[in-house]
Design a protein around this motif. Structure first.
Motif, short mmCIF file in Angstrom:
data_model
loop_
_atom_site.label_atom_id
_atom_site.label_comp_id
_atom_site.label_asym_id
_atom_site.label_seq_id
_atom_site.Cartn_x
_atom_site.Cartn_y
_atom_site.Cartn_z
N LYS A 6 0.82 -1.22 0.00
CA LYS A 6 0.00 0.00 0.00
C LYS A 6 0.85 1.26 0.00
O LYS A 6 0.34 2.34 -0.20
CB LYS A 6 -0.96 -0.01 1.18
N GLY A 7 2.16 1.13 0.23
CA GLY A 7 3.06 2.26 0.20
C GLY A 7 3.90 2.32 -1.06
O GLY A 7 4.86 3.07 -1.13
N ARG A 8 3.54 1.54 -2.06
CA ARG A 8 4.28 1.53 -3.32
C ARG A 8 3.83 2.70 -4.17
O ARG A 8 2.65 2.81 -4.53
CB ARG A 8 4.06 0.22 -4.07
N ILE A 9 4.76 3.55 -4.52
CA ILE A 9 4.41 4.79 -5.21
C ILE A 9 3.88 4.56 -6.62
O ILE A 9 2.92 5.20 -7.05
CB ILE A 9 5.60 5.78 -5.18
N GLY A 10 4.47 3.63 -7.35
CA GLY A 10 4.01 3.34 -8.71
C GLY A 10 2.63 2.73 -8.72
O GLY A 10 1.77 3.10 -9.52
N ARG A 11 2.40 1.79 -7.83
CA ARG A 11 1.09 1.14 -7.71
C ARG A 11 0.01 2.18 -7.42
O ARG A 11 -1.05 2.17 -8.03
CB ARG A 11 1.14 0.10 -6.59
N ASN A 12 0.30 3.07 -6.50
CA ASN A 12 -0.68 4.10 -6.14
C ASN A 12 -0.94 5.06 -7.30
O ASN A 12 -2.08 5.48 -7.51
CB ASN A 12 -0.22 4.85 -4.89
N ALA A 13 0.09 5.40 -8.04
CA ALA A 13 -0.09 6.29 -9.20
C ALA A 13 -0.95 5.61 -10.26
O ALA A 13 -1.86 6.23 -10.84
CB ALA A 13 1.26 6.70 -9.78
N VAL A 14 -0.69 4.34 -10.52
CA VAL A 14 -1.48 3.60 -11.52
C VAL A 14 -2.94 3.51 -11.08
O VAL A 14 -3.86 3.76 -11.88
CB VAL A 14 -0.89 2.20 -11.79
N THR A 28 -7.39 8.30 -2.67
CA THR A 28 -6.97 9.64 -2.25
C THR A 28 -6.89 9.74 -0.73
O THR A 28 -5.99 10.38 -0.19
CB THR A 28 -7.89 10.74 -2.83
N ALA A 29 -7.81 9.07 -0.03
CA ALA A 29 -7.74 9.04 1.44
C ALA A 29 -6.47 8.33 1.88
O ALA A 29 -5.80 8.76 2.84
CB ALA A 29 -8.98 8.34 2.02
N HIS A 30 -6.12 7.26 1.19
CA HIS A 30 -4.89 6.52 1.51
C HIS A 30 -3.66 7.39 1.28
O HIS A 30 -2.75 7.44 2.12
CB HIS A 30 -4.83 5.25 0.65
N LEU A 31 -3.62 8.11 0.15
CA LEU A 31 -2.49 8.99 -0.14
C LEU A 31 -2.40 10.13 0.87
O LEU A 31 -1.30 10.51 1.29
CB LEU A 31 -2.59 9.53 -1.57
N ASP A 32 -3.55 10.66 1.26
CA ASP A 32 -3.57 11.71 2.29
C ASP A 32 -3.02 11.17 3.61
O ASP A 32 -2.27 11.85 4.30
CB ASP A 32 -4.99 12.24 2.49
N VAL A 108 2.17 11.18 -8.42
CA VAL A 108 2.22 10.93 -6.98
C VAL A 108 3.65 11.15 -6.50
O VAL A 108 4.60 10.66 -7.12
CB VAL A 108 1.77 9.49 -6.64
N ARG A 109 3.77 11.89 -5.40
CA ARG A 109 5.08 12.17 -4.81
C ARG A 109 5.08 11.74 -3.36
O ARG A 109 4.16 12.07 -2.61
CB ARG A 109 5.36 13.67 -4.89
N GLY A 110 6.10 10.99 -2.98
CA GLY A 110 6.18 10.54 -1.59
C GLY A 110 7.46 9.80 -1.31
O GLY A 110 8.36 9.74 -2.14
N ASN A 111 7.51 9.21 -0.13
CA ASN A 111 8.67 8.45 0.29
C ASN A 111 8.28 6.97 0.37
O ASN A 111 7.69 6.55 1.35
CB ASN A 111 9.17 8.95 1.65
N PRO A 112 8.60 6.19 -0.66
CA PRO A 112 8.16 4.80 -0.70
C PRO A 112 9.06 3.82 0.07
O PRO A 112 8.78 2.63 0.09
CB PRO A 112 8.18 4.48 -2.20
N TYR A 113 10.12 4.32 0.69
CA TYR A 113 11.05 3.44 1.39
C TYR A 113 10.89 3.58 2.90
O TYR A 113 10.57 4.65 3.41
CB TYR A 113 12.50 3.75 0.99
N GLU A 114 11.14 2.49 3.59
CA GLU A 114 11.07 2.52 5.05
C GLU A 114 12.13 3.45 5.62
O GLU A 114 11.88 4.14 6.61
CB GLU A 114 11.25 1.10 5.60
N ASN A 115 13.31 3.50 5.00
CA ASN A 115 14.39 4.38 5.43
C ASN A 115 14.15 5.76 4.83
O ASN A 115 14.29 5.95 3.62
CB ASN A 115 15.74 3.81 4.99
#
Length: 149
Positions: A6-14, A28-32, A108-115
């Motif tokens: 659920k934190g994968r940036i490409g998946r969320n953009a698609v 959109t609620a998830h991205l928020d 979509v812009r975000g931080n998809p990595y745990e680190n």
């Protein structure tokens, strides 16, 4: 290491590009909730520069990227070009080959990595149709581009 699915940036953009307006509430609620920035839009053209310009304009207007920072615009540009390569099956040409596209896009812009030191990334998804500039002579297409900022 990448975050959970659920934190994968490409998946969320698609998913954001695929969903109709009435379906997009959950994504959109998830991205928020992730505190990621995003936008959607539409573009139809026989010219690649219009696709790039539409995505860049939407991303700037919705504060997904800062148009004053070269690094951010450069990352967005490369993500768009990579997504267009998917849409056009590697031949990044439209009008010269008598092809046209009608696309929905999501950025979509975000931080998809745990680190968190891995920094922010940007994903551009394009979904729609491509074909001859005659209604009914097109088929579905999709492209995804991801780049670090």
């Amino acid at each position: 290491m990448l975050k959970q699915a659920k934190g994968r940036i490409g998946r969320n953009a698609v998913l954001l590009a695929l969903f109709e307006e009435e379906e997009e509430g959950k994504i959109t609620a998830h991205l928020d909730n992730l505190q990621w920035r995003y936008c959607k839009g539409k573009v139809g053209s026989m010219e690649l520069q219009k696709i790039v310009a539409s995505v860049e304009t939407a991303a700037k207007r919705n504060n997904v990227v800062n148009g004053e920072l070269y690094r951010e615009m450069h990352a967005l540009y490369h993500a768009v070009v990579e997504a267009v390569q998917g849409v056009t099956r590697g031949q990044v040409e439209l009008g010269d080959l008598m092809r046209t596209v009608g696309l929905r896009f999501a950025v979509v812009r975000g931080n998809p990595y745990e680190n968190s030191k891995e920094g922010e990334w940007i994903a551009v998804a394009l979904y729609g149709t491509i074909g001859a500039p005659i209604r009914g002579l097109e088929h579905e297409t999709i492209g995804l581009g991801i780049n670090h900022i």
